[in-house]
Design an enzyme around this catalytic site. Structure first.
Site, short mmCIF file in Angstrom:
data_model
loop_
_atom_site.label_atom_id
_atom_site.label_comp_id
_atom_site.label_asym_id
_atom_site.label_seq_id
_atom_site.Cartn_x
_atom_site.Cartn_y
_atom_site.Cartn_z
N CYS A 135 -3.80 -6.18 -5.43
CA CYS A 135 -3.05 -5.11 -4.94
C CYS A 135 -1.40 -4.93 -4.39
CB CYS A 135 -3.96 -3.39 -4.31
SG CYS A 135 -3.93 -3.78 -2.38
N CYS A 181 0.45 -0.34 4.63
CA CYS A 181 0.77 -1.55 5.62
C CYS A 181 0.34 -1.47 6.72
CB CYS A 181 2.43 -1.63 4.80
SG CYS A 181 2.21 -1.60 3.41
#
Lengths: 393, 148
Positions: B33, B102
């Site tokens: 990813c 993130c």
């Protein structure tokens, strides 16, 4: 931040040429008449549209009555595919396309699947090519449409449109091509190619945004796109965007006149960039076919690094480029095109697309080659994937 | 789309690199990813005296890694474990919504590195194993999507 601005994203959009802007301007403030009005200033607008239509038709070897102006390339793709599908559903429900089409085609096909149509998405080889034989083998008795893009927006690969056109004609199946990236870059003649429908978008060849066109061969059975007026022969109602139509035609005319010289320049920049990157940067892969490739397209994957980081660092150096990483696609997955040519996810995430145009020069490539290798190296030194690779070695 | 602070930590990331004699090393994420974070911690008397990172990922991934290493330095192990993904994001003056995952990755990288430290030093309490750090990126994305 850098004072420099080097634009390497001409596949995304291009600046409008000054001559094009000048040709458009009178239609905003002076010649503003509605083309459907019968008085003089209305007729002037009508005349401008018909001249533009004639220009576009001439460039692609069509008749002017076969050119329909649309709001964009995406609209042209939507109309071509849905229009043929709906008008021919009694005949069949099968559509053939490829796995690497622009989303304007892929998402339209997926929508039609939800409406009961069946779609074959042909796989491509490692260079992004599909063959006429693949198309032939996919044809069923109920196939009503083949849609294959002329050239790919990400990796630049040019498809064998003439060969596919021959198969389509032989089998009597409508053939649409999304030529958004090819128009202005490649010589296109719809007669020689046996293309029945072709989409284009003005802002890819130095024309304004918000205007495109769809060529529809005379006799193709398709539904109207918009209802509510007699514009575009009743098939695409809406008061015409006269200035933009004039701009599209002017831009296409200039592109067509200068094509040979323009291509020579772009191919030289492209080939030099490909060779220098291959020479100076290790652990890379050129995406797309080496020769059957749009004149201005360079697409590389840089192993161990991620595309958005690369774009941000290039931007800090004043370079505008593009990537197929998930971070820039706004989804979880990297570009469907890069996955379709067989790249593993992590390599697809590290792609960089550079698309050259009119305003680029060899000095721009010099600068790119000065800043790109250190940026790649810096990102690799930050990358745990690179660390793992180095330790394994 | 990124705050100035994110751009600062992206363009001048703090604490990039490895610690050869690290007391705890944690790696989270998935190349599939597009983001992987690896965090190295040097721990003395239960205090994190040094932290370094390596990250494969987008601008936000690099910036959150950099900020996470800054935040853990000087903290005790228990204090560091309390650093949340929101705290990392806030320290960066926020992240765009699509990049919030993130910051999850940064929180998990801290946990994974501390978990490794505890394992190596026999400090692990029964049932306290970090479960999040083995998550695949897809799961992290999904957590975020559900929150949204």
């Amino acid at each position: 931040m850098s004072d420099r601005m080097i634009y390497f994203d001409h596949a995304a959009t291009t600046p409008v040429r000054t001559e094009v802007v000048e040709a458009m301007l009178p239609y905003f403030t002076q010649k503003y008449g509605n083309p459907s009005s019968i008085y003089t200033i209305g007729r002037e607008s009508k005349k401008a549209i018909e001249e533009a239509r004639e220009t576009v038709a001439k460039v692609i070897g069509a008749q002017s009555r076969e050119i329909f102006f649309t709001g964009s390339g995406t609209e042209a793709d939507n109309w071509a595919i849905k229009g043929v599908a709906y008008a021919n559903r009694q005949k069949g429900k099968h559509i053939i396309t490829t796995a690497i089409e622009h989303h304007a085609v892929i998402h339209t096909c997926q929508y039609l699947e939800s409406e009961g149509f069946e779609v074959t998405y042909l796989p491509v080889d490692a260079d992004g090519l599909v063959t006429a034989e693949q198309v032939r083998a996919a044809i069923r008795p109920d196939t009503i449409l083949i849609s294959v893009m002329f050239a790919n927006n990400e990796i630049g690969t040019i498809q064998p449109i003439a060969e596919i056109g021959k198969v389509a004609k032989e089998k009597g199946i409508y053939f649409h091509t999304d030529a958004v990236q090819a128009m202005g870059n490649l010589n296109i003649n719809v007669e020689e190619l046996n293309v029945d429908m072709l989409s284009m978008s003005s802002h890819k060849f130095y024309g304004p945004k918000g205007i495109g066109a769809l060529y529809v061969r005379k006799g193709v059975k398709m539904t109207s796109f918009m209802h509510g007026g007699a514009q575009e022969r009743g098939r695409r109602a809406s008061t015409e965007n006269v200035a933009a139509i004039v701009g599209l035609a002017k831009a296409l005319e200039i592109a067509s006149e200068n094509m040979e010289q323009y291509n020579r320049k772009l191919i030289s920049l492209r080939d030099r960039t490909i060779e220098e990157i291959q020479k100076k940067v290790p652990f890379i892969k050129l995406n797309g076919h080496r020769e059957k490739r749009l004149p201005g397209n360079v697409n590389f994957s840089f192993e161990f690094i991620e595309g958005e980081s690369l774009l941000l660092m290039l931007d800090m150096k004043g370079i505008a480029a593009s990537s197929g990483s998930a971070c820039t696609s706004g989804s979880l997955d990297p570009s469907h095109v890069l996955l379709a040519i067989g790249l593993p996810h992590e390599i697809a995430h590290g792609s960089l697309r550079i698309t050259f145009g009119e305003d680029n020069s060899d000095a721009d490539v010099d600068y790119l080659m000065e800043v790109l290798p250190p940026i790649v190296q810096r990102l690799r030194e930050m990358s745990p994937l690179y660390e793992a690779y180095c330790k394994k070695k | 789309m990124y705050s100035e602070k994110v751009m600062d930590h992206f363009s001048n990331p703090r604490n990039v690199g490895e610690i050869n004699d690290a007391d705890g090393v944690g790696q989270v994420g998935n190349p599939k990813c597009g983001d992987i974070m690896k965090m190295y911690l040097k721990i003395e008397d239960n205090v994190i005296v040094d932290a370094k990172f390596k990250t494969f990922g987008c601008g936000a991934a690099v910036a959150t890694s950099s900020m996470a290493t800054e935040l853990v330095k000087g903290k005790t192990v228990d204090e560091a474990l309390k650093i949340t993904n929101q705290a990392v994001a806030e320290a960066l003056d926020g992240l765009p919504p699509v990049k919030m995952h993130c910051s999850n990755l940064a929180e998990e990288a801290i946990r994974a590195a501390i978990d490794d430290y505890k394992k190596k030093n026999g400090l692990q309490e029964e049932g306290s194993e970090c479960e999040g750090c083995c998550n695949k990126c897809e799961d992290i994305h999904r957590i975020y999507d559900e929150e949204e």
